[in-house]
Design a protein around this motif. Structure first.
Motif, PDB file in Angstrom:
ATOM      1  N   MET A 185       1.018  -1.852   0.136  1.00 34.28           N
ATOM      2  CA  MET A 185      -0.256  -0.067   0.099  1.00 34.28           C
ATOM      3  C   MET A 185       0.757   1.487   0.059  1.00 34.28           C
ATOM      4  O   MET A 185       1.853   1.507   0.541  1.00 34.28           O
ATOM      5  N   ALA A 186       0.953   2.886  -0.957  1.00 32.88           N
ATOM      6  CA  ALA A 186       1.209   3.862  -0.541  1.00 32.88           C
ATOM      7  C   ALA A 186       0.738   4.894  -0.585  1.00 32.88           C
ATOM      8  O   ALA A 186      -1.011   4.441  -0.781  1.00 32.88           O
ATOM      9  N   LEU A 187       0.865   5.390   0.618  1.00 29.87           N
ATOM     10  CA  LEU A 187       0.033   6.971   0.888  1.00 29.87           C
ATOM     11  C   LEU A 187       0.967   7.879   0.711  1.00 29.87           C
ATOM     12  O   LEU A 187       2.248   7.977   1.143  1.00 29.87           O
ATOM     13  N   ALA A 188       0.709   8.044  -0.939  1.00 27.30           N
ATOM     14  CA  ALA A 188       2.076   9.651  -1.578  1.00 27.30           C
ATOM     15  C   ALA A 188       0.910  11.043  -0.874  1.00 27.30           C
ATOM     16  O   ALA A 188      -0.236  11.019  -1.392  1.00 27.30           O
ATOM     17  N   VAL A 189       2.176  11.820  -0.749  1.00 27.52           N
ATOM     18  CA  VAL A 189       1.982  13.448  -0.585  1.00 27.52           C
ATOM     19  C   VAL A 189       1.853  13.745  -1.852  1.00 27.52           C
ATOM     20  O   VAL A 189       3.007  13.694  -2.141  1.00 27.52           O
ATOM     21  N   LEU A 190       0.590  14.475  -2.860  1.00 28.71           N
ATOM     22  CA  LEU A 190       0.632  14.999  -3.746  1.00 28.71           C
ATOM     23  C   LEU A 190       0.333  16.228  -4.567  1.00 28.71           C
ATOM     24  O   LEU A 190      -0.473  16.387  -3.350  1.00 28.71           O
ATOM     25  N   HIS A 191       1.616  17.641  -5.229  1.00 26.64           N
ATOM     26  CA  HIS A 191      -0.058  18.861  -5.131  1.00 26.64           C
ATOM     27  C   HIS A 191      -0.281  18.919  -5.888  1.00 26.64           C
ATOM     28  O   HIS A 191      -1.352  20.243  -6.367  1.00 26.64           O
ATOM     29  N   ASP A 192       0.137  17.911  -7.664  1.00 26.65           N
ATOM     30  CA  ASP A 192      -0.853  17.983  -8.892  1.00 26.65           C
ATOM     31  C   ASP A 192      -1.983  17.349  -8.500  1.00 26.65           C
ATOM     32  O   ASP A 192      -2.082  16.250  -8.422  1.00 26.65           O
ATOM     33  N   ILE A 193      -3.378  17.609  -8.060  1.00 27.49           N
ATOM     34  CA  ILE A 193      -4.156  17.320  -8.418  1.00 27.49           C
ATOM     35  C   ILE A 193      -4.875  16.760  -9.511  1.00 27.49           C
ATOM     36  O   ILE A 193      -5.536  15.409  -9.689  1.00 27.49           O
ATOM     37  N   ASN A 194      -3.947  16.917 -11.145  1.00 26.95           N
ATOM     38  CA  ASN A 194      -4.537  15.818 -11.765  1.00 26.95           C
ATOM     39  C   ASN A 194      -3.342  15.167 -11.654  1.00 26.95           C
ATOM     40  O   ASN A 194      -4.256  13.748 -11.779  1.00 26.95           O
ATOM     41  N   LEU A 195      -2.053  14.971 -11.503  1.00 25.93           N
ATOM     42  CA  LEU A 195      -1.573  14.280 -11.386  1.00 25.93           C
ATOM     43  C   LEU A 195      -1.990  12.631 -10.006  1.00 25.93           C
ATOM     44  O   LEU A 195      -1.804  11.422 -10.563  1.00 25.93           O
ATOM     45  N   ALA A 196      -3.217  13.535  -9.250  1.00 27.41           N
ATOM     46  CA  ALA A 196      -3.184  12.338  -8.262  1.00 27.41           C
ATOM     47  C   ALA A 196      -4.274  11.712  -8.753  1.00 27.41           C
ATOM     48  O   ALA A 196      -4.996  10.560  -8.413  1.00 27.41           O
ATOM     49  N   THR A 198      -5.115  11.238 -11.544  1.00 33.54           N
ATOM     50  CA  THR A 198      -4.690  10.453 -12.806  1.00 33.54           C
ATOM     51  C   THR A 198      -3.835   9.360 -11.955  1.00 33.54           C
ATOM     52  O   THR A 198      -4.357   7.713 -12.399  1.00 33.54           O
ATOM     53  N   SER A 199      -3.523   9.273 -11.516  1.00 32.89           N
ATOM     54  CA  SER A 199      -2.975   7.533 -10.413  1.00 32.89           C
ATOM     55  C   SER A 199      -2.912   6.889  -9.431  1.00 32.89           C
ATOM     56  O   SER A 199      -2.991   5.733  -9.185  1.00 32.89           O
ATOM     57  N   ALA A 200      -4.054   7.646  -9.492  1.00 34.81           N
ATOM     58  CA  ALA A 200      -4.757   7.100  -7.618  1.00 34.81           C
ATOM     59  C   ALA A 200      -5.670   5.718  -7.839  1.00 34.81           C
ATOM     60  O   ALA A 200      -6.498   6.841  -8.264  1.00 34.81           O
ATOM     61  N   ASP A 201      -5.937   4.890  -6.829  1.00 36.54           N
ATOM     62  CA  ASP A 201      -7.013   4.155  -6.935  1.00 36.54           C
ATOM     63  C   ASP A 201      -7.648   5.061  -5.520  1.00 36.54           C
ATOM     64  O   ASP A 201      -8.878   5.513  -5.971  1.00 36.54           O
ATOM     65  N   PHE A 202      -6.980   5.960  -5.143  1.00 36.31           N
ATOM     66  CA  PHE A 202      -8.308   6.990  -3.680  1.00 36.31           C
ATOM     67  C   PHE A 202      -7.476   8.436  -3.531  1.00 36.31           C
ATOM     68  O   PHE A 202      -6.150   8.138  -3.576  1.00 36.31           O
ATOM     69  N   LEU A 203      -8.629   8.959  -3.063  1.00 38.56           N
ATOM     70  CA  LEU A 203      -8.003  10.410  -2.915  1.00 38.56           C
ATOM     71  C   LEU A 203      -8.472  10.548  -1.759  1.00 38.56           C
ATOM     72  O   LEU A 203      -9.542   9.808  -0.641  1.00 38.56           O
ATOM     73  N   VAL A 204      -7.554  11.369  -0.381  1.00 33.98           N
ATOM     74  CA  VAL A 204      -8.475  11.984   0.739  1.00 33.98           C
ATOM     75  C   VAL A 204      -7.886  13.103   0.791  1.00 33.98           C
ATOM     76  O   VAL A 204      -6.442  13.333   0.691  1.00 33.98           O
ATOM     77  N   GLY A 242     -10.934   9.413 -21.402  1.00 33.06           N
ATOM     78  CA  GLY A 242     -11.884   9.032 -20.700  1.00 33.06           C
ATOM     79  C   GLY A 242     -10.990   9.294 -19.216  1.00 33.06           C
ATOM     80  O   GLY A 242     -11.657   8.886 -18.254  1.00 33.06           O
ATOM     81  N   ARG A 243     -10.031   9.804 -19.307  1.00 34.64           N
ATOM     82  CA  ARG A 243      -9.233  10.494 -17.867  1.00 34.64           C
ATOM     83  C   ARG A 243      -9.628  11.794 -17.107  1.00 34.64           C
ATOM     84  O   ARG A 243     -10.227  12.400 -17.705  1.00 34.64           O
ATOM     85  N   LEU A 244      -9.809  11.832 -16.370  1.00 33.73           N
ATOM     86  CA  LEU A 244     -10.774  12.704 -15.359  1.00 33.73           C
ATOM     87  C   LEU A 244      -9.776  13.457 -14.888  1.00 33.73           C
ATOM     88  O   LEU A 244      -8.226  13.721 -14.909  1.00 33.73           O
ATOM     89  N   GLN A 245     -10.195  14.567 -15.608  1.00 33.54           N
ATOM     90  CA  GLN A 245      -8.669  16.585 -15.078  1.00 33.54           C
ATOM     91  C   GLN A 245      -9.891  17.265 -14.323  1.00 33.54           C
ATOM     92  O   GLN A 245     -11.241  18.058 -14.788  1.00 33.54           O
TER      93      GLN A 245
END
Length: 258
Positions: A185-196, A198-204, A242-245
């Motif tokens: 399991m990976a929990l990553a702090v990301l500032h780029d909301i678009n990268l988050a 398209t990359s993440a399964d879940f957002l917190v 179909g990618r979220l942006q």
């Protein structure tokens, strides 16, 4: 093996940073992006989970109480990657990955170290000194150190902040492949909301040290959330593939945010 975070509180003196934070169970095989504005408490939360900040609450992995473990045992299960490696480390790249493996359980350390470098495409740096690398390259080496150890949970503090577009995507693809391949399991702090998105399964989503929302990106990313949390007027759409942006139109004024 789920990671459970329940009632986490972190304070610096009398100043409360994280307020009674409880998250849904975070499942193995998933990449979770921790997002929110500056000062929301993202990095503080990550450091607390890693045992680097004093915290109150409950933290367990697969039913095992992580707060009862000594630092070495906890580091084998939860590996933390800071925003950047400290300067002045007189080690070569390969040496630094081998050193990181001393707290892991990998029997063939040399092979594991080379595989970690190759996974993110920096095997050509193996013989170089850490002090000769750029900030972005040092960030990639730091990630390779964690990948080599294969802990149960990767805690990544802004793993793409100093990277160009190619390596941002390469890193997120590598992390996603790793967690699915080994059921980590990976929990990553990301500032780029678009990268988050398209990359993440879940957002917190954190705001002012509290949980604002959590869930799949397509379920929780809305114009209302972006206005409340980031103070922007924005649209959430899907591209032709179909990618979220997220398309930001303007910053809201203080009166509009009130």
């Amino acid at each position: 093996m789920n990671l459970k975070v329940d009632g986490i509180q972190v304070a610096y003196g009398r100043r409360q940073i994280i307020h009674d934070l409880t998250l849904p169970a975070l499942p193995a095989g998933s990449l979770v992006a921790l997002v929110g504005p500056n000062g929301a408490g993202k990095s503080t939360l990550l450091r607390a989970l890693a045992g680097l900040e004093r915290m109150r609450g409950q933290l367990s992995l697969g039913g095992r109480d992580l707060l009862q473990l000594n630092p070495t045992e906890r580091a084998r299960l939860l590996a933390y990657m800071p925003q950047q490696l400290p300067p002045g480390i007189a080690l070569g790249v390969l040496e630094s990955v081998l050193a990181a493996l001393r707290v892991g359980n990998e029997p063939d350390v040399l092979r594991a170290a080379f595989e970690a470098l190759a996974r993110i495409g920096i095997e050509s740096l193996a013989e170089q000194s850490l002090d000769s690398l750029s900030g972005g390259q040092r960030q990639l080496v730091s990630l390779a150190q964690l990948i080599a150890r294969k802990p149960q949970v990767l805690l990544l503090d802004e793993p793409t902040s100093a990277l160009d577009l190619h390596y941002q995507l390469r890193v997120m693809d590598s992390v996603r492949e790793l967690v699915r391949e080994h059921q980590l399991m990976a929990l990553a702090v990301l500032h780029d909301i678009n990268l988050a998105a398209t990359s993440a399964d879940f957002l917190v989503v954190l705001h002012n040290g509290r949980l604002y929302a959590s869930g799949a990106p397509g379920d929780i990313l809305t114009p209302r959330l972006l206005a409340d949390v980031y103070g922007v007027e924005a649209r959430v759409e899907r591209c032709s593939r179909g990618r979220l942006q997220v398309l930001v139109d303007r910053a809201l004024t203080p009166a509009e945010r009130a």
